[in-house]
Scaffold this active site. Structure first.
Site, PDB file in Angstrom:
ATOM      1  N   ASP A   2      -2.679   1.252   1.236  1.00 29.11           N
ATOM      2  CA  ASP A   2      -3.298   1.718   0.001  1.00 29.11           C
ATOM      3  C   ASP A   2      -4.261   0.688  -0.588  1.00 29.11           C
ATOM      4  O   ASP A   2      -4.257  -0.488  -0.218  1.00 29.11           O
ATOM      5  CB  ASP A   2      -2.246   2.186  -1.016  1.00 29.11           C
ATOM      6  CG  ASP A   2      -1.503   1.070  -1.719  1.00 29.11           C
ATOM      7  OD1 ASP A   2      -2.162   0.148  -2.242  1.00 29.11           O
ATOM      8  OD2 ASP A   2      -0.268   1.123  -1.789  1.00 29.11           O
ATOM      9  N   MET A   3      -5.079   1.152  -1.505  1.00 33.92           N
ATOM     10  CA  MET A   3      -6.185   0.357  -2.047  1.00 33.92           C
ATOM     11  C   MET A   3      -5.715  -0.961  -2.663  1.00 33.92           C
ATOM     12  O   MET A   3      -6.416  -1.967  -2.627  1.00 33.92           O
ATOM     13  CB  MET A   3      -6.928   1.194  -3.089  1.00 33.92           C
ATOM     14  CG  MET A   3      -8.197   0.561  -3.639  1.00 33.92           C
ATOM     15  SD  MET A   3      -9.078   1.736  -4.680  1.00 33.92           S
ATOM     16  CE  MET A   3     -10.543   0.767  -5.087  1.00 33.92           C
TER      17      MET A   3
END
Length: 239
Positions: A105-106
């Site tokens: 994820d970011m």
């Protein structure tokens, strides 16, 4: 040579085999100008013209494997609909079309594989193969031995709006800081549920302040600076 369409697409580095199957059923693939939606369709790799997004797809003979130490702030996708920076911008100079192997994820940094070998992508991402991922986690609060045991034995999280009990994990305390009220732990899992490590920690009442994937299997990024990458070979992959 006859070959199943989804296998050909995966081998050409379009995406993982499961994603290629989704592209086929969604009507995104053409064979000799005709849209194909049936899984299991066989093609002649020497004669048939395969297109995705109106671009001819050709199987690459050279298989490429990349290990990236992803910084925070990059999304793990080839293109992003919100125009956020993607991991692809970090591997400029790579001539072959590679895709991320799985997701990170970011707001998580660390080890991410990219490749144009569809079979390899499928092997690493398929749950049945139980490829381990090791994370270093900074938590708000002092974690207890009892909470570590809960994480080890499985905790209940919500996955796709349904309760799910995580599989057993390897968990150890790396450091606790009473003054700063922080803990650092290491978690090794072999599942790939969305935001699984964050949800596991939330289930024991601990907020994740920082999350870094240190290893995929035995491949680690300790010698790769954030934002940098290196080619890895078949011998490394056997690890």
């Amino acid at each position: 040579m006859e070959e199943r369409l989804q296998k050909f697409l995966a081998s050409a580095g379009v995406a993982s085999r499961r994603k290629c199957e989704e592209l086929i059923t969604a009507g995104k693939i053409k064979v000799n100008g005709v849209t194909v939606t049936e899984l299991g369709t066989k093609i002649n790799t020497e004669k048939d013209i395969i297109k995705y997004n109106e671009k001819v797809i050709k199987e690459s003979n050279e298989k490429i494997y990349i290990l990236l130490n992803k910084p925070i702030g990059y999304v793990t996708t080839v293109k992003d609909q919100f125009d956020r920076p993607t991991v692809m911008s970090l591997i400029k100079g790579v001539k072959a079309k590679v895709v991320p192997v799985g997701r990170l994820d970011m707001y998580t940094s660390g080890a991410l594989l990219l490749s144009n070998d569809g079979e390899f992508v499928n092997t690493v991402t398929h749950p049945k193969n139980e490829i381990t991922k090791t994370y270093n986690v900074t938590l708000n609060g002092i974690i207890t031995k009892e909470e570590v045991e809960k994480l080890k034995n499985g905790v209940e999280i919500i996955d796709n709006d349904k309760p799910y009990t995580t599989k057993k994990a390897n968990v150890k305390i790396l450091k606790t800081d009473n003054e700063k009220h922080l803990s650092r732990i290491q978690i090794t899992i072999h599942e790939g549920k969305n935001r699984e490590v964050r949800k596991m920690c939330e289930s024991i009442g601990k907020k994740v302040l920082a999350l870094h994937r240190a290893k995929i299997g035995n491949l680690d990024v300790k010698d790769i600076p954030l934002g940098k990458w290196k080619y890895i070979d078949k011998r490394d992959l056997k690890m």
